[in-house]
Each structure stands twice: as structure tokens, then as C-alpha cells.
Design a protein around this motif. Structure first.
Motif, PDB file in Angstrom:
ATOM      1  N   GLY A 353     112.570  50.387  90.534  1.00 53.15           N
ATOM      2  CA  GLY A 353     112.719  50.174  89.099  1.00 53.15           C
ATOM      3  C   GLY A 353     111.403  50.250  88.335  1.00 53.15           C
ATOM      4  O   GLY A 353     110.503  51.014  88.669  1.00 53.15           O
ATOM      5  N   SER A 354     111.274  49.378  87.306  1.00 57.21           N
ATOM      6  CA  SER A 354     110.133  49.450  86.379  1.00 57.21           C
ATOM      7  C   SER A 354     109.072  48.408  86.702  1.00 57.21           C
ATOM      8  O   SER A 354     108.737  47.536  85.884  1.00 57.21           O
ATOM      9  CB  SER A 354     110.622  49.272  84.939  1.00 57.21           C
ATOM     10  N   LEU A 355     108.545  48.501  87.909  1.00 55.94           N
ATOM     11  CA  LEU A 355     107.506  47.548  88.297  1.00 55.94           C
ATOM     12  C   LEU A 355     106.236  47.794  87.478  1.00 55.94           C
ATOM     13  O   LEU A 355     105.851  48.942  87.260  1.00 55.94           O
ATOM     14  CB  LEU A 355     107.181  47.688  89.784  1.00 55.94           C
ATOM     15  N   PRO A 356     105.570  46.728  87.045  1.00 51.24           N
ATOM     16  CA  PRO A 356     104.329  46.917  86.277  1.00 51.24           C
ATOM     17  C   PRO A 356     103.216  47.424  87.191  1.00 51.24           C
ATOM     18  O   PRO A 356     103.116  47.016  88.351  1.00 51.24           O
ATOM     19  CB  PRO A 356     104.021  45.528  85.750  1.00 51.24           C
ATOM     20  N   PRO A 357     102.378  48.310  86.681  1.00 50.38           N
ATOM     21  CA  PRO A 357     101.253  48.795  87.491  1.00 50.38           C
ATOM     22  C   PRO A 357     100.198  47.713  87.650  1.00 50.38           C
ATOM     23  O   PRO A 357     100.122  46.777  86.844  1.00 50.38           O
ATOM     24  CB  PRO A 357     100.726  49.975  86.669  1.00 50.38           C
ATOM     25  N   PRO A 358      99.370  47.818  88.676  1.00 53.77           N
ATOM     26  CA  PRO A 358      98.281  46.831  88.826  1.00 53.77           C
ATOM     27  C   PRO A 358      97.296  46.977  87.668  1.00 53.77           C
ATOM     28  O   PRO A 358      96.937  48.095  87.282  1.00 53.77           O
ATOM     29  CB  PRO A 358      97.653  47.202  90.172  1.00 53.77           C
ATOM     30  N   LYS A 359      96.854  45.858  87.132  1.00 58.69           N
ATOM     31  CA  LYS A 359      96.028  45.895  85.920  1.00 58.69           C
ATOM     32  C   LYS A 359      94.679  46.558  86.134  1.00 58.69           C
ATOM     33  O   LYS A 359      94.096  47.113  85.201  1.00 58.69           O
ATOM     34  CB  LYS A 359      95.840  44.484  85.375  1.00 58.69           C
ATOM     35  N   HIS A 360      94.152  46.504  87.359  1.00 57.58           N
ATOM     36  CA  HIS A 360      92.802  47.022  87.545  1.00 57.58           C
ATOM     37  C   HIS A 360      92.725  48.543  87.374  1.00 57.58           C
ATOM     38  O   HIS A 360      91.639  49.085  87.193  1.00 57.58           O
ATOM     39  CB  HIS A 360      92.227  46.595  88.904  1.00 57.58           C
ATOM     40  N   ILE A 361      93.882  49.279  87.434  1.00 57.25           N
ATOM     41  CA  ILE A 361      93.801  50.729  87.215  1.00 57.25           C
ATOM     42  C   ILE A 361      94.314  51.130  85.827  1.00 57.25           C
ATOM     43  O   ILE A 361      94.543  52.313  85.565  1.00 57.25           O
ATOM     44  CB  ILE A 361      94.570  51.512  88.311  1.00 57.25           C
ATOM     45  N   LEU A 362      94.471  50.136  84.933  1.00 56.98           N
ATOM     46  CA  LEU A 362      94.855  50.425  83.556  1.00 56.98           C
ATOM     47  C   LEU A 362      93.612  50.530  82.683  1.00 56.98           C
ATOM     48  O   LEU A 362      92.644  49.787  82.864  1.00 56.98           O
ATOM     49  CB  LEU A 362      95.775  49.330  83.011  1.00 56.98           C
TER      50      LEU A 362
END
Length: 437
Positions: A353-362
């Protein structure tokens, strides 16, 4: 005198004059007409059920329809979907209904070129077939699953007729010579060429025979003279229908199977039939990625370059670029690892589904995003030794659990090197060797 006798006694076309008078005289279709075969059983029982004869031109569809109605005692009504509309069809249905009411006899309605009937006209036949007003005998040269409505297909068996092979066509040729009372003016090699030119179509071959009868009986044509006398027919190939997809499938599977000769043959079959070369180049591009892939990344480059060269140069020299692209893809090492990897990735994306991406690669283009931890801890790979940081790029929920690799390169071609690289990086990740050390 033989020629004049033939001309006065045989006024019909030769193909019509040679039309079999009994089912047992039909050539090349024993798989349908033998006593234990589908039509053979119907004849023995004197009872027909609706069926559709599917096969190439000139193999006996109309003849079989006429004879099977005669030998089972059915009234025979012949229509052609090319010239028949729903009004004519309703007249045939009414005639069949009247015959059954008055005499109890059954009617077989033969519809040639059945695939040309529109869907509403096909639907109009269904009630009469359903209640037994008439038995449908259809004939078509096109795949019924593409051209006939499903309701009609459920009420009529589809019976496939064979393309007439060399022995069958040779039999037809011998019958023609017996009928006209003399041999055709051909040497042995030219006879073989005539059969080859027919391409499975007895009617076409008999048309050439009629033309040959205009020649002096003493004249003997060799293959070259025959080719000049009767221009070779265009090969059977329908660019918009089943044959298009059949031959394209043969072409792609030959590329995948690393058979350059077969791939060249199927490509030639299609181009001889008038296929747009762009269709072949599109298939080559797909094969270069799906079947060669990372085993030889140059395959796709070669195809696209050849395609561009073809578009600039055109026929006839363009066949050089087509042939080179075919040979490159067919002989390249094969791997569908990239194709399979994207399938696994698609499946994983659906399941998670729509899992949030890890913040460190945003990215953090605003101060607020920085405050929320966007980009925090990201390590620029090019600043690390070996340009490898060992960071996690999956969502946390996926990274936390056991996971099989999606891309699994083979030990073939260039992918052998890729496999070694992936193993090296995976080993470093497993040891926790990020470049924070």
C-alpha cells in the motif's frame, strides 16, 4: 480434338467442375470426415448440429457444407454474409420454418464468410438455431473467437480445416489432368513449383491450370517460365487479424530462443506480406529489454539505432539494419531478470500500500520540513568510499522484515558482473558496513 472436346463439354470453371460429388471424395480433411470424426459421426447418424468451418481459402468449406447437407437429407439454403442482410436471413428462417411445419424436413443454412455478419445479424440467428428451426453451417477464414459473438459460439462447434499440403494438392492436380484428358504443359520441377505457388489453396491452383490449358500441348514450361506465366500469389497474411499476431509471436519466440535463422524467416514472412517494419522493430525493442535485458544492455541500443537508420534510409537497403538488429538480439546472452524484478516490485507495492518513505531520503526545501526531520541523516553516496553509503531506501515497515531481493541477475553476459557487484554491496549491508565508520 482433345482441346475442342474439353472446351465444349466443360463450361464451368475447372474448380467447379472438379468439386467433389461425395464426402468421400474430399481431399485433406479426414480429421473431420472420417467415420469416427465429428462430421463423419453426424453423417452416420443423419443428424446435424450447428457448426462453423474455419480454414484458409480453397480447402473445401463450401463443398463440405453442400455435401453434408445432401448426405444427411437436409434442405440446403446458401447465403453469403458479403451480400446478405437481415431481411434475407429472415426469409431463410421463414422458409425453414415452413418446410419443417409442412413436411417435417430439417434445413441447413450455409452462410459463407460468416465473420462478415454484424453482431446484430448474428444475434438475429440465435432464436432460430436455439429452437431448431434450422441448423447453421458457417464458413470463415478468420478466427471465430475474434469475429463471432460468444452466444453463437456456444451454440455452434468450431471445426478447423487443414491447409492442403503437398500430397493433397498433387492429388487435386492429378484429378484435373484426368478430367481434361492430358497432362499439363509442365516439366517435373515446374509441377512442384505450381503446387508450392498454390500455398495450400486448391482453387487458386486450378485457376492457374485453366490458364495453362491455353498453351500448346507440346510446350513444356520449366520453373522460370511458369513463374513468368503465372505470377506468384501474395502470401496469405492479414495484418490486422490473427495471422498478424501468430507470426509476431513466432518472431518474438525465435528471438527469445536464440534462433537467428528462424527469427529472420518469420520477419521475412511478415515483410513479404506487407507488414510495417515498425511493427518488427517494436517487437525487437521489447525483446531486447524483456529477454536480453542486462545480460547485454547494448541490445536495446543496437535496436533503436537500427530502427532510426531504417527510418532514414528506407527500403530496400533498410533490410540491412533490420537484419542486423534481429541477429544481434537473437544471438545476445539472455536474461529476463529485469522483467521479473519489476513484476515482483509491482506485487510488493500492491501488498504494502501507501507506506511513507523514510525521512532521511526526502528533500527538505523548506524550514518546516527540516524541523520535521526531512533529509536528516542522509549520506551522499558519492562522498563515501566506493560511492556506497549502505543506507536503507525502503519504507521502514519493509526494511524491518525479511525480504527477498527483487532483482536477481543471472550468470550470463554482463549480468555476471552486475551479480558480483550486488553481492559485494549486500555483504557490506549485512555486516553493517555503512560508511559512518
Amino acid at each position: 480434338m482433345t482441346d475442342s472436346l474439353f472446351q465444349t463439354t466443360v463450361r464451368k470453371p475447372l474448380a467447379e467442375e472438379l468439386r467433389p460429388a461425395r464426402l468421400s471424395d474430399v481431399i485433406g480433411q479426414d480429421h473431420l470426415l472420417a467415420p469416427t470424426a465429428p462430421l463423419g459421426r453426424m453423417v452416420q447418424a443423419k443428424r446435424l448440429s450447428s457448426f462453423v468451418l474455419w480454414g484458409p481459402p480453397g480447402v473445401g468449406k463450401t463443398t463440405i457444407a453442400r455435401l453434408i447437407a445432401r448426405e444427411t437429407g437436409y434442405e440446403f439454403i446458401q447465403l453469403s454474409a458479403v451480400s446478405t442482410g437481415i431481411v434475407d436471413l429472415r426469409k431463410a428462417i421463414a422458409a425453414a420454418a415452413d418446410l419443417r411445419a409442412i413436411s417435417g424436413r430439417s434445413t441447413a443454412v450455409f452462410i459463407d464468410e460468416l465473420h462478415r455478419f454484424s453482431r446484430p445479424v448474428q444475434d438475429a440467428m440465435l432464436p432460430a438455431i436455439e429452437d431448431g428451426t434450422f441448423v447453421l453451417i458457417g464458413a470463415t477464414t478468420e478466427n471465430p473467437s475474434f469475429s463471432l459473438v460468444s452466444a453463437l459460439l456456444s451454440r455452434a462447434k468450431v471445426l478447423t480445416l487443414n491447409r492442403l499440403d503437398t500430397p493433397a494438392l498433387s492429388q487435386v492436380l492429378a484429378r484435373a489432368e484426368r478430367l481434361i484428358g492430358r497432362a499439363l504443359p509442365l516439366d517435373a520441377a515446374a509441377r512442384d513449383v505450381l503446387v508450392d505457388m498454390a500455398d495450400g489453396d486448391a482453387r487458386y491452383m486450378l485457376g492457374i491450370c485453366e490458364d495453362l490449358l491455353t498453351l500448346d500441348e507440346k510446350e513444356q514450361l520449366d520453373p522460370a517460365a511458369l513463374a513468368a506465366f503465372a505470377l506468384r500469389r501474395a502470401p496469405l497474411y492479414d495484418k490486422g487479424q490473427e495471422e498478424h499476431y501468430n507470426l509476431l509471436s513466432c518472431f518474438h519466440k525465435s528471438l527469445r530462443g536464440s534462433d537467428a535463422d528462424a527469427a529472420l524467416y518469420w520477419a521475412a514472412r511478415m515483410t513479404n506480406g506487407g507488414e510495417d517494419p515498425a511493427v518488427l522493430f517494436r517487437r525487437l525493442a521489447c525483446a531486447a529489454s524483456e529477454d536480453v535485458g542486462m545480460a547485454d544492455p547494448q541490445a536495446l541500443v543496437q535496436v533503436l539505432t537500427a530502427w532510426q537508420a531504417f527510418e532514414r534510409i528506407g527500403w530496400p537497403e533498410g533490410r540491412l539494419f533490420l537484419a542486423q538488429a534481429i541477429n544481434y538480439v537473437a544471438t545476445a546472452p539472455k536474461s529476463n531478470a529485469s522483467y521479473l524484478a519489476f513484476g515482483r516490485a509491482t506485487d510488493l507495492a500492491r501488498r504494502t500500500g501507501s507506506l511513507p518513505p523514510p525521512k532521511h531520503i526526502l528533500n527538505a526545501p523548506t524550514a518546516l520540513m527540516k524541523e520535521h526531520g526531512y533529509g536528516a541523516g542522509y549520506r551522499y553516496d558519492h562522498d563515501q568510499p566506493d560511492a556506497f553509503s549502505g543506507q536503507e531506501f525502503f519504507p521502514d515497515e519493509i526494511a524491518a522484515g525479511p525480504r527477498e531481493p527483487l532483482y536477481r541477475p543471472n550468470e550470463r553476459g554482463f549480468e555476471r558482473d552486475v551479480r558480483k557487484r550486488l553481492a559485494f554491496w549486500q555483504a557490506r549491508r549485512a555486516r553493517g558496513e555503512t560508511d559512518d565508520r
